[in-house]
Scaffold this active site. Structure first.
Site, short mmCIF file in Angstrom:
data_model
loop_
_atom_site.label_atom_id
_atom_site.label_comp_id
_atom_site.label_asym_id
_atom_site.label_seq_id
_atom_site.Cartn_x
_atom_site.Cartn_y
_atom_site.Cartn_z
N TYR A 140 0.82 -1.21 0.00
CA TYR A 140 0.00 0.00 0.00
C TYR A 140 0.85 1.27 0.00
O TYR A 140 0.37 2.35 -0.30
CB TYR A 140 -0.96 0.03 1.20
CG TYR A 140 -2.03 -1.04 1.19
CD1 TYR A 140 -2.26 -1.83 0.07
CD2 TYR A 140 -2.83 -1.26 2.30
CE1 TYR A 140 -3.23 -2.80 0.05
CE2 TYR A 140 -3.82 -2.23 2.30
CZ TYR A 140 -4.02 -3.01 1.17
OH TYR A 140 -4.98 -3.98 1.17
N LYS A 197 3.32 -15.40 2.62
CA LYS A 197 3.27 -16.16 1.37
C LYS A 197 4.71 -16.50 1.03
O LYS A 197 5.23 -16.17 -0.04
CB LYS A 197 2.58 -15.30 0.29
CG LYS A 197 2.23 -16.01 -0.97
CD LYS A 197 1.08 -17.01 -0.82
CE LYS A 197 0.88 -17.77 -2.12
NZ LYS A 197 0.00 -18.92 -2.00
N ASP A 229 -3.19 -18.07 1.92
CA ASP A 229 -4.34 -18.77 1.34
C ASP A 229 -4.85 -19.83 2.30
O ASP A 229 -6.05 -19.99 2.53
CB ASP A 229 -4.00 -19.36 -0.04
CG ASP A 229 -2.60 -19.95 -0.11
OD1 ASP A 229 -1.81 -19.75 0.82
OD2 ASP A 229 -2.29 -20.63 -1.12
N ASP A 253 -5.24 -6.67 6.15
CA ASP A 253 -6.44 -5.96 5.71
C ASP A 253 -7.53 -6.97 5.35
O ASP A 253 -8.69 -6.87 5.79
CB ASP A 253 -6.05 -5.12 4.47
CG ASP A 253 -7.14 -4.15 4.04
OD1 ASP A 253 -8.12 -4.01 4.78
OD2 ASP A 253 -6.99 -3.55 2.97
N ASP A 257 -10.98 -8.65 8.00
CA ASP A 257 -12.40 -8.56 7.64
C ASP A 257 -13.04 -9.95 7.68
O ASP A 257 -14.17 -10.12 8.14
CB ASP A 257 -12.57 -7.98 6.23
CG ASP A 257 -12.60 -6.45 6.25
OD1 ASP A 257 -12.14 -5.87 7.25
OD2 ASP A 257 -13.08 -5.85 5.28
#
Ligand code: NAD
Length: 367
Positions: A140, A197, A229, A253, A257
């Site tokens: 980001y 990852k 994942d 992020d 959620d």
């Protein structure tokens, strides 16, 4: 009498509705606990674009930095979707995090027993996960842009313009956030999961190396690693087995959620963003500005009220006051008060469906 300065940046949509609820709860709590709170309300996000042409003015940032803590609602909405990306409401969020040096985002995903019916998962027991998300690094904030390419893809298609966003992390950035993960795990159930990852990304491999190098300093904490994942599957399959998760900006992020949703409603989830010890923290609900329900009285104020409790606990060290609010929220739920988002598919006729104002009053009455 002890006195604290709180900057309130309500933002857009339901932001002003839920922050005003949290301010009412904070005022009532302060008067019961014998300290004083001074609120300085400032425009932020779309509201600030309308008034000043930018989502975060220097003056607002200065007020936030000089405060003891900041309470934020939410920003954004269709009205500002087409403004220049450099002044979009969400840019205000990135700028305030950067400007206040907030590098760590704490997102507790706690399932209240009373809200099991609102969870999309069946037969789940207690969930109490703390997600520690790195907040000012990674993709980001990495280099981004577009460039022309003359290359041809193997099937003969010309590449054309290439858009890129770079994921980069320094040793310093990873070390300080992983240390926070270890520290929170020590104060909880002593389990730390690093989500990355590392089978693909070099930056993820460095997260693992640094975690391994810090591990001997926290011998009481059990560490494991999950690829992102797999982590997204395991959060659904065995949510109760997680304690603290530490991860990068983008993975945090997304996973926070997901973790939030399995606990019931996004309207219940608080968060804290913290920087160096001794600097003000920023507290906000996880949800956005919910333009679809703004002005209808349907906004659940509990995420912001629980964010206010985190503010008291982490920035003001008013632990008794924080406990008072969290207990009042539990009592409200146990007494059957529900905003529509946390009704789930419950057909229990003893539940009291209330609006934002009534929910706030119910919390205050139980402090
Ligand atoms: P959202 O969180 O605003 O809404 C998602 C859904 O959840 C909507 O149906 C909404 O009605 C519901 N919801 C959210 N909060 C609720 C609450 N307190 N009570 C009851 N229901 C609630 O996400 P979105 O729709 O993707 O985004 C809307 C706007 O908010 C966009 O402009 C987006 O950029 C912005 N946004 C801001 C933040 C922030 O300020 N931190 C975070 C996420 C999204």
């Amino acid at each position: 009498m002890k006195s604290y300065n709180i900057a309130v940046i309500a933002g857009d949509g339901i932001g002003p509705e839920v922050t005003s609820s949290a301010v009412e709860v904070l005022k009532a709590t302060a008067s019961k606990c014998g300290f004083e709170l001074n609120f300085d309300e400032r425009l932020f996000g779309g509201a600030s674009i309308d008034a000043y042409g930018e989502p975060l003015t220097e003056e607002t940032l200065a007020v936030c930095k000089a405060s003891d803590a900041v309470l934020l609602g939410a920003v954004g909405g269709p009205k500002w979707d087409k403004v220049d990306p450099s002044i979009r409401p969400e840019k205000g969020l990135l700028n305030i995090r950067k400007g206040m040096g907030l590098y760590s985002n704490l997102r507790p995903a706690l399932m209240f027993e009373e809200l099991a019916a609102a969870s999309p998962l069946k037969n789940i027991s207690a969930i109490d996960i703390l997600i520690v998300r790195e907040l000012t690094g990674g993709i980001y904030f990495g280099e981004r842009g577009r460039k022309e390419s003359d290359e041809i893809l193997p099937d003969g298609t010309p590449k054309g313009i290439v858009a890129y966003d770079v994921e980069s992390y320094s040793v310093g950035e990873i070390t300080r956030i992983v240390r926070q993960g270890f520290t929170y795990a020590q104060g909880r159930n002593k389990k730390l999961t690093v989500v990355d990852k590392a089978n693909v990304l070099e930056s993820s491999r460095m997260w693992r190396e640094i975690t391994e190098s810090l591990k001997p300093e926290y011998p009481d904490v059990e560490v494991d690693y999950l690829y992102v994942d797999n982590a997204s599957m395991q959060l659904i399959a065995r949510p109760s087995s997680f304690d603290v998760i530490v991860t990068s900006n983008i993975f945090g992020d997304i996973l926070s959620d997901e973790a939030g949703q399995i606990t019931g409603s996004i309207g219940m989830l608080p968060s804290a963003s913290l920087g160096a010890p001794g600097t003000p923290g920023l507290y906000e609900p996880v949800h956005g500005s919910a333009p679809d329900i703004a002005g209808t009285g349907k906004a659940n104020p509990l995420a912001t009220i629980l964010s206010a409790a985190m503010l008291l606990r982490w920035s003001l060290n008013e632990v008794k006051a924080a406990d008072m609010i969290e207990n009042a929220v539990r009592k409200v739920l146990a007494d059957g008060y529900r905003t529509v988002d946390i009704l789930g598919n419950s057909s229990d006729s003893s539940l009291k469906v209330v609006d934002t104002t009534k929910m706030t009053e119910a919390v205050i009455a139980r402090l």
